[in-house]
Design an enzyme around this catalytic site. Structure first.
Site, PDB file in Angstrom:
ATOM      1  N   HIS A 169     -12.700   4.668   1.647  1.00 26.18           N
ATOM      2  CA  HIS A 169     -11.755   5.627   1.063  1.00 26.18           C
ATOM      3  C   HIS A 169     -12.539   6.713   0.322  1.00 26.18           C
ATOM      4  CE1 HIS A 169      -8.055   3.557   2.031  1.00 26.18           C
ATOM      5  NE2 HIS A 169      -8.677   2.423   1.763  1.00 26.18           N
ATOM      6  N   CYS A 197       0.570   3.839   1.619  1.00 24.31           N
ATOM      7  CA  CYS A 197       0.702   4.510   2.927  1.00 24.31           C
ATOM      8  C   CYS A 197       1.947   4.040   3.688  1.00 24.31           C
ATOM      9  CB  CYS A 197      -0.556   4.328   3.768  1.00 24.31           C
ATOM     10  SG  CYS A 197      -0.817   2.638   4.268  1.00 24.31           S
ATOM     11  N   SER A 234       0.858  -1.192   0.000  1.00 25.06           N
ATOM     12  CA  SER A 234       0.000   0.000   0.000  1.00 25.06           C
ATOM     13  C   SER A 234       0.890   1.236   0.000  1.00 25.06           C
ATOM     14  CB  SER A 234      -0.859  -0.013   1.259  1.00 25.06           C
ATOM     15  OG  SER A 234      -1.327   1.289   1.536  1.00 25.06           O
ATOM     16  N   LYS A 262       1.765  -3.666   6.555  1.00 26.94           N
ATOM     17  CA  LYS A 262       2.075  -3.827   5.126  1.00 26.94           C
ATOM     18  C   LYS A 262       3.587  -3.793   4.877  1.00 26.94           C
ATOM     19  CE  LYS A 262      -1.731  -4.490   2.967  1.00 26.94           C
ATOM     20  NZ  LYS A 262      -1.893  -5.583   1.999  1.00 26.94           N
ATOM     21  N   TYR A 314      -1.636   0.185  10.230  1.00 36.66           N
ATOM     22  CA  TYR A 314      -1.877  -0.569   8.994  1.00 36.66           C
ATOM     23  C   TYR A 314      -0.609  -0.576   8.137  1.00 36.66           C
ATOM     24  CZ  TYR A 314      -3.750  -1.534   4.323  1.00 36.66           C
ATOM     25  OH  TYR A 314      -3.970  -2.055   3.070  1.00 36.66           O
TER      26      TYR A 314
HETATM   27  P1  GDP Z   1      -5.536   8.231   2.205  1.00 39.71           P
HETATM   28  O1  GDP Z   1      -5.590   9.562   2.934  1.00 39.71           O
HETATM   29  O2  GDP Z   1      -4.744   8.357   0.941  1.00 39.71           O
HETATM   30  O3  GDP Z   1      -5.101   7.100   3.069  1.00 39.71           O
HETATM   31  O4  GDP Z   1      -6.983   7.835   1.715  1.00 39.71           O
HETATM   32  P2  GDP Z   1      -8.470   8.337   1.852  1.00 39.71           P
HETATM   33  O5  GDP Z   1      -9.151   7.834   0.633  1.00 39.71           O
HETATM   34  O6  GDP Z   1      -9.074   7.946   3.168  1.00 39.71           O
HETATM   35  O7  GDP Z   1      -8.451   9.949   1.834  1.00 39.71           O
HETATM   36  C1  GDP Z   1      -7.902  10.685   0.770  1.00 39.71           C
HETATM   37  C2  GDP Z   1      -8.192  12.158   0.919  1.00 39.71           C
HETATM   38  O8  GDP Z   1      -9.566  12.393   0.658  1.00 39.71           O
HETATM   39  C3  GDP Z   1      -7.901  12.780   2.296  1.00 39.71           C
HETATM   40  O9  GDP Z   1      -7.318  14.057   2.100  1.00 39.71           O
HETATM   41  C4  GDP Z   1      -9.313  12.962   2.878  1.00 39.71           C
HETATM   42  O10 GDP Z   1      -9.379  14.031   3.809  1.00 39.71           O
HETATM   43  C5  GDP Z   1     -10.108  13.273   1.617  1.00 39.71           C
HETATM   44  N1  GDP Z   1     -11.553  13.020   1.756  1.00 39.71           N
HETATM   45  C6  GDP Z   1     -12.530  13.896   1.428  1.00 39.71           C
HETATM   46  N2  GDP Z   1     -13.737  13.399   1.714  1.00 39.71           N
HETATM   47  C7  GDP Z   1     -13.521  12.145   2.202  1.00 39.71           C
HETATM   48  C8  GDP Z   1     -14.398  11.128   2.673  1.00 39.71           C
HETATM   49  O11 GDP Z   1     -15.608  11.262   2.694  1.00 39.71           O
HETATM   50  N3  GDP Z   1     -13.815   9.963   3.096  1.00 39.71           N
HETATM   51  C9  GDP Z   1     -12.454   9.793   3.075  1.00 39.71           C
HETATM   52  N4  GDP Z   1     -11.932   8.620   3.495  1.00 39.71           N
HETATM   53  N5  GDP Z   1     -11.590  10.752   2.651  1.00 39.71           N
HETATM   54  C10 GDP Z   1     -12.126  11.916   2.226  1.00 39.71           C
END
Ligand code: GDP
Length: 306
Positions: free
Chosen positions: A178, A108, A106, A139, A135
């Site tokens: 996500h 992350c 991943s 990974k 997490y």
């Molecule tokens: P990661 O931050 O790459 O681990 O993955 P995410 O998919 O959880 O989030 C990606 C980005 O999308 C972050 O900057 C979040 O703040 C933004 N984001 C905006 N709206 C949402 C939402 O409804 N859910 C999530 N998970 N992220 C959101």
């Protein structure tokens, strides 16, 4: 890889696993194991499954994952699950002589403030993003185990590191998923109820490199056939968007015309995540699906299931 090779996609109900099954079917592989999966947190069950089914190729797409909210709420659950899955599957694949195993990591696992796009050389060079640290450590351990098996046993195991994946088998829960799944679900509901505005988490400025799950599955098969190196391989689409741009694109695909508001009290996560996939691109692979088309296919599949 022969079209009649026995292939086991561990985690075949996950976002990546589901895409793997579709792509394997589409490319004419005839012996993709379809029996119910063992409980991957149970070593004896996993071993018995390998003894019985004798997979030649193993794709480790298994393991619980989620967005920022789930990572913050359940770090121990996510870390334990992912570590057990990696240990059990690699031990069984080695014991039963699998011809090749690919472990899906991943993005992350990279330090929070890595150079962008991030090359694999950045692994281990700085602190992780705190919201997904547990997490990510699991990974990282999985990829570390791939390289340990290679060193100790000469095992034909390889690792790959996908950028942010989305697609039809995503989790479309409004909160724990996500960003793509969450926004699709919330915008779909907002459209149905006629809500005048919808809140997107964070500032909208973080940037992400998204990859469609079927492109990722295609890259995984490409690597299974053509790569046998020690270093894990980054797999990205090569293009990135800001969360604000993504939110507008999802609104367009869903047909939601209300106002988009940004809630800076919600976490942004890492400010920028994109991978340097030059090593993969120079082997001759590239992503085939444009972002808008991939979002539209994903939404059509999700709506069909709701
Ligand atoms: P990661 O931050 O790459 O681990 O993955 P995410 O998919 O959880 O989030 C990606 C980005 O999308 C972050 O900057 C979040 O703040 C933004 N984001 C905006 N709206 C949402 C939402 O409804 N859910 C999530 N998970 N992220 C959101």
């Amino acid at each position: 890889m022969e079209k009649c090779a026995r292939i086991y996609v561990a985690g075949n109900r996950t976002l990546i696993g589901g895409a793997m099954l579709r792509v394997l079917g589409g490319q004419g592989y005839t012996q993709v194991l379809r029996e119910p999966e063992p409980d991957l947190t149970n070593d004896a069950e996993v071993d018995a499954f390998f003894e019985r089914s004798r997979p030649e190729y193993v794709i480790v797409a298994a393991g619980k994952s989620g967005g920022i909210a789930l990572n913050r709420r359940a770090p121990a659950t996510l870390m334990t699950h992912n570590m057990l899955v990696a240990v059990h599957l690699m031990r069984a694949a080695h014991r039963h002589g699998a011809k090749k195993l690919v472990y899906v990591g991943s993005s992350c696992i990279y330090p929070r403030l890595s150079a962008q796009p991030t090359p694999v050389e950045a692994l281990g060079t700085g602190p992780l993003e705190p919201t997904s640290e547990a997490y990510a450590l699991a990974k990282l351990a999985g990829l570390g185990l791939v390289s340990a098996y290679r060193r100790e046993h000469g095992a034909p195991f390889i690792g790959m590191i996908p950028s942010n994946v989305f697609g039809p088998d995503d989790d479309f829960a409004a909160e724990d998923s996500h960003v793509v799944g969450a926004l699709m679900r919330r915008m779909h509901d907002a459209k149905r109820t006629g809500a005048p505005a919808l809140t997107v988490w964070g500032s909208g400025t973080p940037r992400r490199e998204l990859i469609y799950s079927e492109d990722l599955a295609d890259a995984c098969l490409f690597l299974l056939e053509r790569y046998d190196g020690d270093a894990p391989v980054n797999v990205g689409s090569g293009s990135e968007v800001s969360i604000a741009e993504l939110a507008r694109l999802v609104a367009d695909v869903v047909g939601y015309s209300g106002e988009l508001l940004f809630d800076p009290t919600k976490p942004d996560g890492a400010p920028h995540k994109s991978l340097d996939s030059t090593p993969l691109f120079s082997l001759g692979w590239c992503a085939k699906t444009g972002l808008r088309d991939a979002l539209a296919t994903t939404y059509a599949a999700a709506v069909g299931a709701w």
